[in-house]
Design a protein around this motif. Structure first.
Motif, PDB file in Angstrom:
ATOM      1  N   TYR A 285       6.746  -8.352   4.261  1.00 55.13           N
ATOM      2  CA  TYR A 285       5.756  -8.846   5.219  1.00 55.13           C
ATOM      3  C   TYR A 285       4.559  -7.904   5.309  1.00 55.13           C
ATOM      4  O   TYR A 285       3.410  -8.344   5.379  1.00 55.13           O
ATOM      5  CB  TYR A 285       6.417  -8.994   6.591  1.00 55.13           C
ATOM      6  CG  TYR A 285       5.514  -9.526   7.683  1.00 55.13           C
ATOM      7  CD1 TYR A 285       5.390 -10.898   7.892  1.00 55.13           C
ATOM      8  CD2 TYR A 285       4.803  -8.660   8.512  1.00 55.13           C
ATOM      9  CE1 TYR A 285       4.570 -11.392   8.898  1.00 55.13           C
ATOM     10  CE2 TYR A 285       3.977  -9.139   9.520  1.00 55.13           C
ATOM     11  CZ  TYR A 285       3.864 -10.512   9.702  1.00 55.13           C
ATOM     12  OH  TYR A 285       3.038 -10.996  10.694  1.00 55.13           O
ATOM     13  N   HIS A 286       4.824  -6.585   5.329  1.00 60.04           N
ATOM     14  CA  HIS A 286       3.759  -5.591   5.506  1.00 60.04           C
ATOM     15  C   HIS A 286       3.217  -5.034   4.188  1.00 60.04           C
ATOM     16  O   HIS A 286       2.328  -4.177   4.215  1.00 60.04           O
ATOM     17  CB  HIS A 286       4.280  -4.417   6.346  1.00 60.04           C
ATOM     18  CG  HIS A 286       4.483  -4.739   7.791  1.00 60.04           C
ATOM     19  ND1 HIS A 286       3.474  -4.690   8.718  1.00 60.04           N
ATOM     20  CD2 HIS A 286       5.594  -5.121   8.481  1.00 60.04           C
ATOM     21  CE1 HIS A 286       3.942  -5.013   9.916  1.00 60.04           C
ATOM     22  NE2 HIS A 286       5.237  -5.277   9.795  1.00 60.04           N
ATOM     23  N   HIS A 287       3.782  -5.472   3.050  1.00 64.63           N
ATOM     24  CA  HIS A 287       3.454  -4.868   1.750  1.00 64.63           C
ATOM     25  C   HIS A 287       3.686  -3.354   1.818  1.00 64.63           C
ATOM     26  O   HIS A 287       2.862  -2.546   1.354  1.00 64.63           O
ATOM     27  CB  HIS A 287       2.000  -5.169   1.360  1.00 64.63           C
ATOM     28  CG  HIS A 287       1.683  -6.635   1.358  1.00 64.63           C
ATOM     29  ND1 HIS A 287       2.183  -7.504   0.402  1.00 64.63           N
ATOM     30  CD2 HIS A 287       0.952  -7.388   2.217  1.00 64.63           C
ATOM     31  CE1 HIS A 287       1.754  -8.730   0.673  1.00 64.63           C
ATOM     32  NE2 HIS A 287       1.014  -8.690   1.763  1.00 64.63           N
ATOM     33  N   ALA A 288       4.815  -2.993   2.429  1.00 61.88           N
ATOM     34  CA  ALA A 288       5.146  -1.580   2.641  1.00 61.88           C
ATOM     35  C   ALA A 288       6.100  -1.076   1.568  1.00 61.88           C
ATOM     36  O   ALA A 288       6.782  -1.852   0.898  1.00 61.88           O
ATOM     37  CB  ALA A 288       5.789  -1.408   4.019  1.00 61.88           C
ATOM     38  N   ARG A 289       6.155   0.245   1.416  1.00 63.21           N
ATOM     39  CA  ARG A 289       7.123   0.864   0.505  1.00 63.21           C
ATOM     40  C   ARG A 289       8.497   0.861   1.176  1.00 63.21           C
ATOM     41  O   ARG A 289       8.611   1.087   2.374  1.00 63.21           O
ATOM     42  CB  ARG A 289       6.720   2.306   0.191  1.00 63.21           C
ATOM     43  CG  ARG A 289       5.339   2.439  -0.444  1.00 63.21           C
ATOM     44  CD  ARG A 289       4.941   3.907  -0.608  1.00 63.21           C
ATOM     45  NE  ARG A 289       3.598   4.032  -1.149  1.00 63.21           N
ATOM     46  CZ  ARG A 289       2.501   4.198  -0.411  1.00 63.21           C
ATOM     47  NH1 ARG A 289       2.608   4.283   0.914  1.00 63.21           N
ATOM     48  NH2 ARG A 289       1.320   4.290  -0.970  1.00 63.21           N
ATOM     49  N   LEU A 290       9.526   0.628   0.391  1.00 61.33           N
ATOM     50  CA  LEU A 290      10.907   0.701   0.882  1.00 61.33           C
ATOM     51  C   LEU A 290      11.663   1.682  -0.008  1.00 61.33           C
ATOM     52  O   LEU A 290      11.694   1.521  -1.230  1.00 61.33           O
ATOM     53  CB  LEU A 290      11.577  -0.674   0.846  1.00 61.33           C
ATOM     54  CG  LEU A 290      13.083  -0.719   1.164  1.00 61.33           C
ATOM     55  CD1 LEU A 290      13.368  -0.147   2.551  1.00 61.33           C
ATOM     56  CD2 LEU A 290      13.621  -2.142   1.069  1.00 61.33           C
ATOM     57  N   ILE A 291      12.248   2.710   0.620  1.00 65.32           N
ATOM     58  CA  ILE A 291      12.996   3.737  -0.122  1.00 65.32           C
ATOM     59  C   ILE A 291      14.441   3.720   0.336  1.00 65.32           C
ATOM     60  O   ILE A 291      14.740   3.845   1.535  1.00 65.32           O
ATOM     61  CB  ILE A 291      12.403   5.142   0.124  1.00 65.32           C
ATOM     62  CG1 ILE A 291      10.899   5.167  -0.187  1.00 65.32           C
ATOM     63  CG2 ILE A 291      13.138   6.188  -0.715  1.00 65.32           C
ATOM     64  CD1 ILE A 291      10.209   6.435   0.294  1.00 65.32           C
ATOM     65  N   LEU A 292      15.364   3.536  -0.589  1.00 64.41           N
ATOM     66  CA  LEU A 292      16.802   3.616  -0.320  1.00 64.41           C
ATOM     67  C   LEU A 292      17.294   4.914  -0.951  1.00 64.41           C
ATOM     68  O   LEU A 292      17.194   5.091  -2.160  1.00 64.41           O
ATOM     69  CB  LEU A 292      17.525   2.416  -0.933  1.00 64.41           C
ATOM     70  CG  LEU A 292      16.951   1.033  -0.617  1.00 64.41           C
ATOM     71  CD1 LEU A 292      17.675  -0.038  -1.423  1.00 64.41           C
ATOM     72  CD2 LEU A 292      17.046   0.737   0.870  1.00 64.41           C
ATOM     73  N   GLY A 293      17.814   5.819  -0.129  1.00 65.95           N
ATOM     74  CA  GLY A 293      18.228   7.121  -0.642  1.00 65.95           C
ATOM     75  C   GLY A 293      19.713   7.357  -0.519  1.00 65.95           C
ATOM     76  O   GLY A 293      20.327   6.970   0.478  1.00 65.95           O
ATOM     77  N   SER A 294      20.324   7.973  -1.525  1.00 64.47           N
ATOM     78  CA  SER A 294      21.752   8.302  -1.455  1.00 64.47           C
ATOM     79  C   SER A 294      22.149   9.157  -2.657  1.00 64.47           C
ATOM     80  O   SER A 294      21.552   9.046  -3.729  1.00 64.47           O
ATOM     81  CB  SER A 294      22.599   7.018  -1.444  1.00 64.47           C
ATOM     82  OG  SER A 294      23.979   7.334  -1.474  1.00 64.47           O
ATOM     83  N   ALA A 295      23.165   9.982  -2.451  1.00 65.65           N
ATOM     84  CA  ALA A 295      23.775  10.679  -3.589  1.00 65.65           C
ATOM     85  C   ALA A 295      24.765   9.760  -4.288  1.00 65.65           C
ATOM     86  O   ALA A 295      25.062   9.934  -5.475  1.00 65.65           O
ATOM     87  CB  ALA A 295      24.494  11.940  -3.100  1.00 65.65           C
ATOM     88  N   THR A 296      25.255   8.759  -3.527  1.00 66.48           N
ATOM     89  CA  THR A 296      26.261   7.820  -4.062  1.00 66.48           C
ATOM     90  C   THR A 296      25.858   6.404  -3.663  1.00 66.48           C
ATOM     91  O   THR A 296      26.462   5.825  -2.762  1.00 66.48           O
ATOM     92  CB  THR A 296      27.651   8.147  -3.491  1.00 66.48           C
ATOM     93  OG1 THR A 296      27.564   8.154  -2.052  1.00 66.48           O
ATOM     94  CG2 THR A 296      28.147   9.494  -3.976  1.00 66.48           C
ATOM     95  N   PRO A 297      24.848   5.823  -4.287  1.00 63.27           N
ATOM     96  CA  PRO A 297      24.362   4.501  -3.872  1.00 63.27           C
ATOM     97  C   PRO A 297      25.462   3.442  -3.906  1.00 63.27           C
ATOM     98  O   PRO A 297      26.421   3.544  -4.675  1.00 63.27           O
ATOM     99  CB  PRO A 297      23.281   4.177  -4.911  1.00 63.27           C
ATOM    100  CG  PRO A 297      22.887   5.485  -5.501  1.00 63.27           C
ATOM    101  CD  PRO A 297      24.117   6.339  -5.464  1.00 63.27           C
ATOM    102  N   SER A 298      25.303   2.421  -3.065  1.00 64.83           N
ATOM    103  CA  SER A 298      26.217   1.285  -3.120  1.00 64.83           C
ATOM    104  C   SER A 298      26.105   0.642  -4.496  1.00 64.83           C
ATOM    105  O   SER A 298      25.054   0.685  -5.129  1.00 64.83           O
ATOM    106  CB  SER A 298      25.863   0.263  -2.038  1.00 64.83           C
ATOM    107  OG  SER A 298      24.573  -0.275  -2.288  1.00 64.83           O
ATOM    108  N   LEU A 299      27.200   0.051  -4.960  1.00 69.38           N
ATOM    109  CA  LEU A 299      27.163  -0.585  -6.283  1.00 69.38           C
ATOM    110  C   LEU A 299      26.116  -1.694  -6.341  1.00 69.38           C
ATOM    111  O   LEU A 299      25.475  -1.895  -7.368  1.00 69.38           O
ATOM    112  CB  LEU A 299      28.544  -1.152  -6.638  1.00 69.38           C
ATOM    113  CG  LEU A 299      29.376  -0.225  -7.544  1.00 69.38           C
ATOM    114  CD1 LEU A 299      29.792   1.031  -6.816  1.00 69.38           C
ATOM    115  CD2 LEU A 299      30.597  -0.944  -8.087  1.00 69.38           C
TER     116      LEU A 299
END
Length: 775
Positions: free
Chosen positions: A389-403
């Motif tokens: 909606y906002h044309h925003a950046r989305l960052i998902l961070g993890s050492a062990t990301p979900s599959l």
């Protein structure tokens, strides 16, 4: 004749009320009402007043429509984006639209409340005491800026008010008798002060102060005080750190594009948080705002302090550990544009920020981002909608990301960014040692191997600290009679009760039932009642006996019930007031203590054998996360994992600290068994107090679903849940696995509609899209 009308979603969660009702707008409100405002409207045959939310304004033929009874807001409490978001969520989150809308508001605005109108001279009037004509005039004055409005709950304070005093004009000439020494002292004290003083800080008794107030010897002023002000005052400002080469590459990639989400896969201690901070700083310079999500309340103090240190008063904090008043204060701070950075747990994703520039979800794999009650949304899915909606950046961070996230990155749906090294040049990944408890049980203990005990002694002697994790709270797992084998169970749930020695009770961790510890067996009257298994309380007692000089802090649900308990425990540990932090999985992630050089996992098998296809993934993530708490500064870290399953691939790959190998292995199994991320899933949970009825209805629902979906969909069940009864209700579950099913939304709404029929009055049906747990 056309009349101005409002489309209103009423606060009655039923299938029939999931679409808006039309209400006529009274003539006095026509120019005041806006979408996103709350109203009171007459509803049903009895015309009882219920709260509703205006989602649209239009004109319709005047055909005897009911009129809006009262406008509750002077400006919208929900934005156009939030109204649209509720529409989007309704397609995948099978909760009624009113539940989605209410999830976006602080509880105080969902409850009984009043409005306070304040004029330029500070004179206040309560909205509820005004007549209808006075209310319309007051609304006009608010619109023109002549009146200010604030909300006040009828049953609780929503603002923290403090009284300030200063000497009045008559105090200098006021005479006291010789015996009134304290009054004379207060007079001298007040006359020596130039500024107003908080009344609570006056070093005099309440009786003396009361005398001064009653005799107008002081001027008293009331001021609103932020409940979270102390948090901000306690933090020392911080400056950006120099990024290393890996961090710099990730940072530049993120600020260069917002075309699709980023998955930032970085080993523990690789400096993901510093990247988040600098991306937010860049976003603020662009004139935009930011949301930073963390998975646990336990993490919020450490994380929010880092953000306050960097951005000061621009930060708002939102999580379930705050009181309703504190949540309301922070929501108002955001709503009024005083905060540009929101740090919080799951519900902070709904923060009413305008012009969002970045959303960050730290530890994105955590199950706590999925709401386990209505509306059953996942914060990651809502973040995707808001970012789009906002044309925003989305960052998902993890050492062990979900599959699921890692698979999307593999397919190019997400940008994959990796950090393979710890941020500090002196910090290296810890050494991990697996201890096979089948051959290493200590003669001294049923919970500790000699290897782990020796390592704890060694670290404490060197003035270093230890984190120990046991994923089970309480004292013992269950209480059993050795004569007849009877296990004391919950009367409401099919689960054994857990012993809690601090309260000397047996507790149910599902429904909250509590009872005294039996002295004799309720089944055979035998006296051989014994405790089996180990909880955090019991492990603490055992460790204190084995190592008497050890200073231990325990962190679990029982020790963190009181307000700010998480923060107090972590502050004590950070100040080295304890040698060992012992806790459940809440200590496994996000915590950063430079002096921790040993992490011990007392039993790595707790979650491995659960009847859930994600059991191995959850165990691997938890073990990797807790291992990452060791050696985060310039001291070498060690991890000891005690297990009875040393050959399990999840345990072996934790020892190798190899996420990529685990990802490949687990993806192979998921493909073979047709589970996410290869298939989507929906769980239908059917509950009733009568087991025969719930079984019959569950089979009817399963038949309906099979009939409507294609042959490619896999419908499993119905089967009783692993814990088949809780809260005196029997539970059956149906699992739907599918790839592309055009009729799915329609048939699930039909299932939801079943509960509205008279014959199903006591039937509960819950629909959970992409459930995170099956236990």
């Amino acid at each position: 004749m056309l009349k101005k009308t409002a489309k209103i979603i009423v606060d009655v969660p039923l299938m029939q009320t999931d679409k808006p009702f039309s209400y006529a707008i009274p003539s006095g409100l026509e120019n005041l009402i806006e979408t996103g405002m709350r109203v009171h409207v007459p509803f049903g045959a009895a015309n009882r007043l219920v709260q509703g939310i205006v989602i649209d304004l239009s004109e319709e033929e005047d055909s005897g429509l009911k009129e809006i009874a009262e406008l509750l807001d002077v400006e919208p409490v929900l934005t156009a984006e939030q109204l649209r978001l509720a529409d989007e969520m309704r397609h995948t989150v099978f909760s009624y639209k009113i539940s989605c809308l209410k999830a976006m508001l602080p509880n105080l605005l969902n409850s009984s409340y009043d409005k306070i109108l304040t004029d330029s001279e500070g004179i206040q009037r309560k909205w509820s005491l005004l007549s209808e004509s006075q209310k319309i005039e007051a609304l006009k004055e608010v619109k023109s800026g002549h009146l200010k409005v604030s909300y006040s709950a009828r049953s609780k304070e929503n603002k923290k008010i403090e009284k300030y005093v200063k000497a009045s004009a008559k105090l200098a000439d006021f005479k006291f008798g010789k015996a009134a020494k304290k009054r004379a002292e207060l007079k001298s004290y007040l006359l020596s002060q130039e500024e107003m003083i908080p009344q609570k800080d006056l070093p005099f008794s309440s009786a003396v102060i009361k005398y001064f107030v009653e005799n107008a010897l002081v001027e008293v002023t009331q001021k609103e005080v932020s409940r979270t002000a102390a948090v901000f005052e306690a933090v020392t400002p911080d400056k950006p750190k120099v990024l290393n080469e890996e961090q710099e590459l990730a940072f530049n990639a993120i600020i260069a594009s917002a075309d699709k989400p980023f998955l930032l896969e970085g080993v523990t201690g690789s400096g993901k948080t510093e990247i988040y901070l600098q991306v937010i700083e860049h976003t603020l310079k662009e004139g935009k705002t930011a949301i930073m999500l963390v998975p646990e309340i336990a993490l919020t103090p450490q994380m929010s302090n880092r953000f306050i240190a960097r951005f000061g008063e621009k930060v708002a904090i939102m999580h379930s550990g705050l009181s309703d008043g504190e949540k309301y204060d922070e929501w108002r701070k955001i709503k009024e544009g005083h905060a540009q950075v929101v740090v919080g747990a799951r519900s902070a994703i709904f923060a009413p920020l305008e012009n969002l520039g970045v959303i960050i979800i730290d530890e994105e794999h955590e199950t706590s981002y999925k709401q386990d009650s209505n509306p059953r949304y996942h914060a990651r899915d809502v973040a995707l909608l808001r970012a789009k909606y906002h044309h925003a950046r989305l960052i998902l961070g993890s050492a062990t990301p979900s599959l699921e996230s890692r698979a999307r990155a593999q397919k190019g749906v997400y940008h994959l960014l990796t950090l393979k090294h710890r941020a500090s040049e002196q910090a290296f990944l810890p050494e991990v040692q697996i201890v096979d408890m089948r051959s290493n049980l200590s003669d001294q203990s049923g919970n500790f191997s000699d290897i782990l005990l020796e390592k704890i002694r060694e670290k404490v002697e060197r003035k270093e600290q230890v984190i120990l994790m046991l994923n089970r709270r309480g004292y013992s797992s269950f209480v059993m009679c050795r004569d007849c084998g009877f296990v004391v169970g919950c009367p409401n749930c099919d689960i054994s009760l857990t012993l809690h020695m601090d309260t000397k009770t047996l507790n149910c961790h599902y429904c909250g039932h509590q009872e005294a510890i039996p002295q004799v067996c309720p089944n055979c009257n035998g006296r051989k009642i014994r405790y089996y298994g180990s909880g955090t309380q019991k492990v603490q007692e055992e460790l204190e006996k084995l190592l008497p000089d050890l200073r231990i802090l325990r962190m679990d649900v029982d020790t963190t019930k009181t307000k700010n308990a998480h923060e107090k425990i972590l502050s004590k540990f950070g100040a080295h007031d304890a040698d060992v932090l012992l806790g459940t999985q809440m200590i496994a992630k996000g915590l950063d203590f430079p002096n921790v050089t040993l992490v011990g996992v007392i039993n790595a098998d707790t979650g491995l054998n659960l009847p859930d296809f994600r059991a191995s993934e959850r165990s691997f993530q938890l073990l990797m996360q807790v291992a990452g708490r060791a050696g985060r500064a310039n001291k070498k870290g060690e991890v000891i994992i005690q297990t009875f399953n040393p050959g399990h691939y999840a345990v072996k790959l934790v020892a190798a600290q190899d996420y990529e190998a685990f990802y490949r292995q687990e993806m192979y199994y998921r493909q073979q068994l047709s589970y996410p991320p290869y298939y989507f899933t929906v769980q239908i949970l059917v509950s009733h107090k009568d087991e025969d009825i719930v079984a019959k209805k569950a089979y009817e629902i399963a038949s309906l679903v099979k009939e409507k979906l294609s042959d490619k969909a896999k419908v499993l069940g119905p089967t009783p849940k692993p814990i088949a009864r809780t809260h005196n209700l029997y539970h059956y579950q149906i699992l739907v696995k599918y790839r592309f099913e055009a009729q799915l939304e329609e048939v699930l709404n039909q299932v939801l509609d079943l509960t509205q029929k008279r014959e199903n009055k006591n039937l509960r049906v819950l629909i959970d899209s992409e459930p995170q747990s099956f236990v």
